[in-house]
Design a protein around this motif. Sequence first.
Motif, PDB file in Angstrom:
ATOM      1  N   UNK A  96      29.396   8.061 -21.118  1.00 45.78           N
ATOM      2  CA  UNK A  96      29.174   9.507 -21.117  1.00 45.78           C
ATOM      3  C   UNK A  96      30.427  10.306 -20.761  1.00 45.78           C
ATOM      4  N   UNK A  97      30.599  11.434 -21.427  1.00 50.00           N
ATOM      5  CA  UNK A  97      31.643  12.381 -21.057  1.00 50.00           C
ATOM      6  C   UNK A  97      31.191  13.150 -19.818  1.00 50.00           C
ATOM      7  N   UNK A  98      32.111  13.330 -18.887  1.00 50.82           N
ATOM      8  CA  UNK A  98      31.820  14.103 -17.678  1.00 50.82           C
ATOM      9  C   UNK A  98      32.884  15.183 -17.573  1.00 50.82           C
ATOM     10  N   UNK A  99      32.581  16.349 -18.083  1.00 54.75           N
ATOM     11  CA  UNK A  99      33.565  17.428 -18.106  1.00 54.75           C
ATOM     12  C   UNK A  99      33.878  17.873 -16.684  1.00 54.75           C
ATOM     13  N   UNK A 100      35.179  17.965 -16.377  1.00 60.50           N
ATOM     14  CA  UNK A 100      35.609  18.333 -15.037  1.00 60.50           C
ATOM     15  C   UNK A 100      35.796  19.846 -14.938  1.00 60.50           C
ATOM     16  N   UNK A 101      35.334  20.394 -13.832  1.00 59.11           N
ATOM     17  CA  UNK A 101      35.400  21.842 -13.640  1.00 59.11           C
ATOM     18  C   UNK A 101      36.836  22.320 -13.469  1.00 59.11           C
ATOM     19  N   UNK A 102      37.674  21.477 -12.844  1.00 57.78           N
ATOM     20  CA  UNK A 102      39.059  21.859 -12.603  1.00 57.78           C
ATOM     21  C   UNK A 102      39.970  21.051 -13.512  1.00 57.78           C
ATOM     22  N   UNK A 103      40.854  21.740 -14.188  1.00 58.91           N
ATOM     23  CA  UNK A 103      41.737  21.085 -15.147  1.00 58.91           C
ATOM     24  C   UNK A 103      42.877  20.365 -14.431  1.00 58.91           C
ATOM     25  N   UNK A 104      43.163  19.166 -14.859  1.00 59.71           N
ATOM     26  CA  UNK A 104      44.337  18.422 -14.385  1.00 59.71           C
ATOM     27  C   UNK A 104      44.938  17.697 -15.570  1.00 59.71           C
ATOM     28  N   UNK A 105      46.226  17.480 -15.507  1.00 62.92           N
ATOM     29  CA  UNK A 105      46.896  16.783 -16.602  1.00 62.92           C
ATOM     30  C   UNK A 105      46.370  15.356 -16.702  1.00 62.92           C
ATOM     31  N   UNK A 106      46.049  14.879 -17.904  1.00 66.84           N
ATOM     32  CA  UNK A 106      45.504  13.527 -18.054  1.00 66.84           C
ATOM     33  C   UNK A 106      46.544  12.453 -17.723  1.00 66.84           C
ATOM     34  N   UNK A 107      46.077  11.380 -17.134  1.00 63.25           N
ATOM     35  CA  UNK A 107      46.988  10.284 -16.797  1.00 63.25           C
ATOM     36  C   UNK A 107      46.230   8.962 -16.779  1.00 63.25           C
ATOM     37  N   UNK A 108      46.992   7.883 -16.840  1.00 66.33           N
ATOM     38  CA  UNK A 108      46.464   6.517 -16.871  1.00 66.33           C
ATOM     39  C   UNK A 108      46.933   5.772 -15.625  1.00 66.33           C
ATOM     40  N   UNK A 109      46.024   4.967 -15.050  1.00 64.60           N
ATOM     41  CA  UNK A 109      46.382   4.118 -13.914  1.00 64.60           C
ATOM     42  C   UNK A 109      46.070   2.663 -14.221  1.00 64.60           C
ATOM     43  N   UNK A 110      46.922   1.752 -13.740  1.00 63.78           N
ATOM     44  CA  UNK A 110      46.603   0.327 -13.720  1.00 63.78           C
ATOM     45  C   UNK A 110      46.010   0.048 -12.348  1.00 63.78           C
ATOM     46  N   UNK A 111      44.775  -0.473 -12.299  1.00 64.75           N
ATOM     47  CA  UNK A 111      44.110  -0.607 -11.011  1.00 64.75           C
ATOM     48  C   UNK A 111      43.998  -2.043 -10.508  1.00 64.75           C
ATOM     49  N   UNK A 130      40.194  15.448 -18.853  1.00 62.04           N
ATOM     50  CA  UNK A 130      39.328  16.587 -18.603  1.00 62.04           C
ATOM     51  C   UNK A 130      37.870  16.269 -18.943  1.00 62.04           C
ATOM     52  N   UNK A 131      37.670  15.289 -19.813  1.00 63.97           N
ATOM     53  CA  UNK A 131      36.309  14.917 -20.242  1.00 63.97           C
ATOM     54  C   UNK A 131      35.756  13.700 -19.519  1.00 63.97           C
ATOM     55  N   UNK A 132      36.427  13.269 -18.456  1.00 62.55           N
ATOM     56  CA  UNK A 132      35.895  12.164 -17.682  1.00 62.55           C
ATOM     57  C   UNK A 132      36.906  11.053 -17.445  1.00 62.55           C
ATOM     58  N   UNK A 133      36.451  10.023 -16.738  1.00 59.02           N
ATOM     59  CA  UNK A 133      37.272   8.851 -16.426  1.00 59.02           C
ATOM     60  C   UNK A 133      36.792   7.680 -17.271  1.00 59.02           C
ATOM     61  N   UNK A 134      37.729   6.945 -17.869  1.00 55.62           N
ATOM     62  CA  UNK A 134      37.389   5.858 -18.778  1.00 55.62           C
ATOM     63  C   UNK A 134      38.026   4.566 -18.292  1.00 55.62           C
ATOM     64  N   UNK A 135      37.179   3.543 -18.099  1.00 56.16           N
ATOM     65  CA  UNK A 135      37.592   2.261 -17.538  1.00 56.16           C
ATOM     66  C   UNK A 135      37.615   1.194 -18.623  1.00 56.16           C
ATOM     67  N   UNK A 136      38.707   0.435 -18.707  1.00 53.34           N
ATOM     68  CA  UNK A 136      38.814  -0.639 -19.701  1.00 53.34           C
ATOM     69  C   UNK A 136      39.395  -1.905 -19.080  1.00 53.34           C
ATOM     70  N   UNK A 137      39.041  -3.032 -19.678  1.00 52.42           N
ATOM     71  CA  UNK A 137      39.583  -4.340 -19.295  1.00 52.42           C
ATOM     72  C   UNK A 137      40.466  -4.853 -20.418  1.00 52.42           C
ATOM     73  N   UNK A 138      41.633  -5.402 -20.059  1.00 49.10           N
ATOM     74  CA  UNK A 138      42.528  -6.029 -21.029  1.00 49.10           C
ATOM     75  C   UNK A 138      42.615  -7.513 -20.689  1.00 49.10           C
ATOM     76  N   UNK A 139      42.255  -8.372 -21.642  1.00 46.51           N
ATOM     77  CA  UNK A 139      42.332  -9.822 -21.466  1.00 46.51           C
ATOM     78  C   UNK A 139      43.579 -10.326 -22.190  1.00 46.51           C
ATOM     79  N   UNK A 140      44.394 -11.117 -21.496  1.00 50.61           N
ATOM     80  CA  UNK A 140      45.638 -11.590 -22.105  1.00 50.61           C
ATOM     81  C   UNK A 140      45.936 -13.001 -21.620  1.00 50.61           C
ATOM     82  N   UNK A 141      46.188 -13.915 -22.580  1.00 48.80           N
ATOM     83  CA  UNK A 141      46.575 -15.281 -22.262  1.00 48.80           C
ATOM     84  C   UNK A 141      47.996 -15.505 -22.757  1.00 48.80           C
TER      85      UNK A 141
END
Length: 324
Positions: A96-111, A130-141
Amino acid sequence: MNSNMQESAVQTSSIIYGVHFAAKKNLSMVSTSVANETAKKNCNPAGKPLHTSEVENIAHTTPEISLISLDIETGKQLSHSPISVNTVENKNIRTPDVHKAFHSNPYERLTSLTHLSNGTFIITCVARTQNGDFNRLIFFNRDKSSRTHKALKVWGFQQDSSTLESLLETQDGKLLGIVSLRGGVPPFELATIDYETGKVTYDPLLPDLQPDRRYSNLAQSPVNRKIYATSMGMGYSLHLVQLDMENNSVMTGKALIIKLSELHFNNKPLESDLLSLAFSSLGKLYAVANLNHEPMNSLFTVDIDTGEMTLVRKLAVIKIAFAY
């Protein structure tokens, strides 16, 4: 342990893996002479800014990153594996998109960076837009004969604004994660993630986390099988904690959280959280941190009993892991 096994363990213990965002220049190494704007941009714990073109399809794609291996004793880079942008396999799963009330510049984090028993690494990444936080997994061998590179979106959170802040494959084969309910800040909770689908599941027997503390940096010792993490309170006191999975609360039936030593460096308590924790094959605990807003992060050893951290060297990565 026979002599061959001892030699193998020592060799494995001296090689550390790390990830950072991809750079045009190879951040090969770990001397202060390369602590420049390139290192700062790609190893910044606050995250990498996202361009407009990246944000448009961010829920279904992963960032371009680099996985490197280093000799801890010498600081020499042993390998560099670029991991290209990829599309998630479960693209049909709606987050789901979760629109944020306060605008911030989009950025990516490695967690997090965790090594699986089958030789695969999993890197977790979180994009804040601005439309939410998106979590992904990267698998690498890294094994060229069986190299895999796939991605999954993480889904099934109880709250839409949740982010996956740490991940660990436990020695009983589960993917254990620390989840923030508010995009990286308290409260936090523990959950498990499915390898094949990316779905989050909430185990009722996992420990309860204090709602006013930040939790991160899961790591499990290969020697005593105990699981550790960091916990930080409002007063900026940073402690190691142990997730005691073998004993349960009489009141709740859940596993316990045990508060351990306060972390400090040069006899001063840390004022910010670590970036990563990892155990070597011999049970030595290492941490990545940036204590004084420096251009490059640093690698430390950590004494579990006292909390004392000892500087090893500068290190141009955000997250670390050992392969054993």
